[in-house]
Design an enzyme around this catalytic site. Structure first.
Site, PDB file in Angstrom:
ATOM      1  N   ARG A  50      28.084 -37.583  13.176  1.00  0.00           N
ATOM      2  CA  ARG A  50      27.792 -38.517  14.154  1.00  0.00           C
ATOM      3  C   ARG A  50      28.146 -40.031  13.789  1.00  0.00           C
ATOM      4  NH1 ARG A  50      22.491 -40.064  12.837  1.00  0.00           N
ATOM      5  NH2 ARG A  50      21.475 -38.105  12.989  1.00  0.00           N
ATOM      6  N   TYR A 103      28.291 -53.980  37.810  1.00  0.00           N
ATOM      7  CA  TYR A 103      28.280 -52.583  38.087  1.00  0.00           C
ATOM      8  C   TYR A 103      26.805 -52.196  38.215  1.00  0.00           C
ATOM      9  CZ  TYR A 103      29.173 -47.384  36.652  1.00  0.00           C
ATOM     10  OH  TYR A 103      28.970 -46.378  36.612  1.00  0.00           O
ATOM     11  N   LYS A 200      37.852 -44.799  32.595  1.00  0.00           N
ATOM     12  CA  LYS A 200      38.714 -45.214  33.497  1.00  0.00           C
ATOM     13  C   LYS A 200      40.213 -45.066  32.948  1.00  0.00           C
ATOM     14  CE  LYS A 200      34.783 -45.564  35.952  1.00  0.00           C
ATOM     15  NZ  LYS A 200      34.078 -46.794  35.984  1.00  0.00           N
TER      16      LYS A 200
HETATM   17  C1  PLP Z   1      32.526 -46.662  35.649  1.00  0.00           C
HETATM   18  C2  PLP Z   1      32.082 -48.079  35.161  1.00  0.00           C
HETATM   19  C3  PLP Z   1      31.230 -48.060  34.203  1.00  0.00           C
HETATM   20  C4  PLP Z   1      30.720 -46.800  33.589  1.00  0.00           C
HETATM   21  O1  PLP Z   1      31.360 -45.818  33.043  1.00  0.00           O
HETATM   22  P1  PLP Z   1      31.006 -44.324  32.812  1.00  0.00           P
HETATM   23  O2  PLP Z   1      31.955 -43.745  32.015  1.00  0.00           O
HETATM   24  O3  PLP Z   1      30.989 -43.730  34.307  1.00  0.00           O
HETATM   25  O4  PLP Z   1      29.472 -44.117  32.257  1.00  0.00           O
HETATM   26  C5  PLP Z   1      30.978 -49.293  33.615  1.00  0.00           C
HETATM   27  N1  PLP Z   1      31.446 -50.316  34.160  1.00  0.00           N
HETATM   28  C6  PLP Z   1      32.345 -50.227  35.111  1.00  0.00           C
HETATM   29  C7  PLP Z   1      32.858 -51.500  35.672  1.00  0.00           C
HETATM   30  C8  PLP Z   1      32.657 -49.190  35.633  1.00  0.00           C
HETATM   31  O5  PLP Z   1      33.581 -48.817  36.722  1.00  0.00           O
END
Ligand code: PLP
Length: 385
Positions: A50, A103, A200
């Site tokens: 962990r 977000y 992303k």
């Molecule tokens: C998608 C996103 C997140 C969250 O990411 P996840 O991996 O989906 O939990 C946070 N901030 C922004 C700007 C995002 O586009």
């Protein structure tokens, strides 16, 4: 070293792994100590799955190199990276300032769980700049930024906000997902923590959830301590996919920069499009700030279509062959999604008329994307009431 070199080399230790170019995926919970003396000394780098393995260290080192950070902590999703960061700075009875354009799930956490713990979330105009100073209170624990804003793409004046925060000893953190940490370096401007949904652009292939928290020297021990207390660790296969994605990030980001601008310019000239929100376009309200602080743009931007009829929008969107409809972005493929940012803010209004959409431009040839959208606009126009 330049970024493109760092992305290729940082965090790799082939000769600690029998010469393999990539650090293998360590699937580990228990890590064995060979002797009692070893166990008692407690000075080993890896003690429990962990808390980290060579697989996680590789990505942490690479992200630290990319974001020019003292240290990086990984999280199992972007949202977990956001919440771990917020939890690292808040105190009972405290106050957090968040951009109104943040977000939406970040907002839900701040106004939900943080409020339950007696921490007040206050939202500010993303364009506030040094005006943030008047909102800082003695109990302000953190200023949260995101630039450009989710869905609406306002550019924040990060250096001005940081200067005001520093004057009052308030730490700052930013959601840096849009730039991938490749086109924008918040830590070099004095921000304490740069968070990314690595889901992303770092992962880049729409196949894993991951978050990164890049910290300066002051913030790192705080964030690491919160991470260790919470036990929100990322899984080894997802961490590996993050590292694998990161190695090719430079070529993807540069192509998506070009493709995104081509598509935004094309949309700007369509009669159905009322407005394009893309900070790299001259004339965008955030263009000067973008030019000053960023070295490029990702493939994500917004636009407003002069139609609120859902059936007509459906005729356009349902028939697109190359644009998927769904949450997330940053992969190699193009996406399009309608949204309603007017319901997600409190300090400012979002009333552009029409329907707000978000486009993510992938690695396709833009002439094919334009053909697909041209047919989509024709369907929209014939389906209008
Ligand atoms: C998608 C996103 C997140 C969250 O990411 P996840 O991996 O989906 O939990 C946070 N901030 C922004 C700007 C995002 O586009």
């Amino acid at each position: 070293m330049k970024d493109d070199t760092k992305l290729t080399h940082a965090g790799r230790h082939p000769h600690e792994n029998h010469g393999a170019v990539n650090t293998p995926v360590y699937h580990a919970s228990t890590i064995l100590f060979p002797t009692l003396a070893d166990f008692d000394s407690r000075d080993r780098k890896y003690v429990y799955g962990r808390k980290g393995t060579p697989t996680t260290s590789t990505l942490e080192e690479a992200v630290s190199a990319l974001e020019q950070a003292h240290g990086t902590v990984l999280a199992p999703s972007g949202l977990a990276a956001v919440t771990t960061t917020l939890m690292s700075f808040v105190e009972a009875g405290g106050h957090v300032l968040l951009t109104d354009s943040t977000y939406f799930p970040t907002r839900k956490f701040a106004s939900g769980l943080l409020a339950r713990l007696g921490i007040e979330a206050e939202y500010y105009d993303p364009l506030i700049g040094d005006g943030i100073e008047s909102l800082i209170r003695p109990n302000t624990n953190l200023i949260w930024m995101e630039t450009p804003g989710s869905l609406t793409f306002e550019m924040q004046d990060v250096p001005a906000i940081v200067a005001a925060a520093k004057k009052h000893g308030v730490p700052t953190a930013i959601d840096n997902t849009w730039s991938g940490g490749y086109f924008f370096k918040p830590l070099t401007l004095g921000v304490d923590v740069s968070v990314q949904a690595a889901t992303k652009y770092i992962v880049g292939h729409s196949d894993a959830m991951l978050g990164t928290i890049a910290c300066n020297k002051a913030a790192y021990p705080k964030v690491l301590d919160t991470f260790l207390q919470q036990g929100n660790c990322a899984g080894p296969d997802d961490v590996y996919l993050g590292t694998r994605g990161l190695r090719t990030m430079a070529v993807r980001m540069n192509r998506q920069h070009e493709n995104g601008i081509k598509m935004a310019e094309w949309l700007r000239d369509r009669p159905e499009v009322m407005r394009v929100m893309h900070p790299a376009l001259p004339g965008d309200p955030g263009h000067e700030i973008w030019k000053r602080d960023f070295t490029g743009a990702s493939g994500l931007f917004g636009f407003v279509v002069d139609c609120t009829d859902r059936a007509a929008l459906g005729a356009m969107l349902d028939g697109l062959a190359l644009f998927g409809m769904g949450a997330s972005w940053g992969g190699y493929e193009s996406l399009i999604l309608p949204s309603d940012p007017s319901k997600m803010r409190s300090a400012t209004k979002w009333e552009p008329g029409g329907t707000t959409l978000r486009m993510h431009v992938g690695l396709e040839d833009t002439t094919d994307l334009i053909d697909d959208l041209t047919a989509g606009f024709e369907r929209l126009n014939s389906a209008r009431p």
